[in-house]
Scaffold this active site. Sequence first.
Site, short mmCIF file in Angstrom:
data_model
loop_
_atom_site.label_atom_id
_atom_site.label_comp_id
_atom_site.label_asym_id
_atom_site.label_seq_id
_atom_site.Cartn_x
_atom_site.Cartn_y
_atom_site.Cartn_z
N CYS A 132 29.50 17.47 -12.10
CA CYS A 132 28.16 17.70 -12.64
C CYS A 132 27.96 19.17 -13.00
CB CYS A 132 27.12 17.25 -11.60
SG CYS A 132 25.43 17.59 -12.11
N CYS A 135 24.47 20.54 -12.09
CA CYS A 135 24.29 20.86 -10.66
C CYS A 135 25.05 22.13 -10.28
CB CYS A 135 24.81 19.73 -9.77
SG CYS A 135 24.47 18.08 -10.37
N ASP A 136 26.27 22.28 -10.77
CA ASP A 136 27.17 23.32 -10.21
C ASP A 136 27.51 24.44 -11.18
OD1 ASP A 136 27.28 21.77 -7.92
OD2 ASP A 136 29.01 20.63 -8.63
#
Length: 305
Positions: A132, A135-136
Amino acid sequence: MNYDVIIIGGGPSGLTAGIYASRARLKTLLIESVSIPCQAVTTDHIENYPGFPDGVNGFELIEKFKVQAMKFGTEFVSDEVKDIKESKPGWQIVTEDKTYTALSVIIATGASPKRLDVPGEDKFRGRGVSYCGTCDGALFKDKEVVVVGGGDTALEEAIFLTRFAKKVTVIHRRNALRGTKILQERAAANKKIEFIWDSVVSEIVGANKVTGVKIKNVKTNAGTDFSCGGVFIFVGYAPNTDFLKNELSRDESGYVIVDDNCLTSKPGIFACGDCRKKLLKQVVTACGDGAIAAFSCQHYLESKA
Ligand code: NAP
């Protein structure tokens, strides 16, 4: 029976089903997973959902869907569904530590990223391996990262990652991308993105964190070592339908088979969104599915009344 309908899954299809079921005055519970976020929530920018010409953040869009479903009366609970059991005149939905009952069920559990299944993938998950970018991505500021895959997700995420990373190298197993042409054009025009064609990642290497990948050219079989600080894997999705066991007809990949009205092989159980077998998996088609599933469910319940 506690509910007229229980919807399993809090993504675009489940939430749309909630809006329609509640507006039909069905007593509706939506069970959302804590551990598996819907794909839309982890998408930074959705630009093909009608009504948002400048695009919309996935998390914000889903929050709006949820507010709308709550407004019409959908109840929400966070839990992990483990099983569905027949319990006449309806169904038992068995979760970690509770059992709910309903006259009908709408399955909207979506799909999760597939693993690449290479050495190092599990060892470095959360230490350089990610599924992701939204997200990261920020963790990879000024680093060189690799994106594996050639579909819409890989291209969108590669473009997104250029906000943070110094360089993004897309490694694709063929020499033609699967992703939509407009995304191909954008990726090709992005100076921070490079492509390695006809190649697969055969191993992810590092010490405490990822330091590189081993790449194999599938045409020549030549192997190379490639240095990078992160590996983002976008090689497709698998449906979140294992909990169904053998209750419903599914295809060989696990996608639930439904008819035109989103009815599964069992009367009273409907399925919608990315967990069902279909051609085009998008937020807009998930919403359409959710509406159809709720409408079909309403008709089913009326026929039983
Ligand atoms: P996808 O379309 O199935 O593409 C997966 C990619 O990974 C393909 O390029 C595939 O290669 C490659 N791949 C699969 N297994 C591999 C392996 N073991 N090793 C190396 N490469 C592998 O998956 P997706 O991109 O996640 O998209 C899923 C669905 O969501 C699609 O329907 C897509 O259109 C949709 N989506 C849409 C948008 C959008 O509209 N903006 C954004 C994201 C996703 P091959 O090409 O050789 O098969």
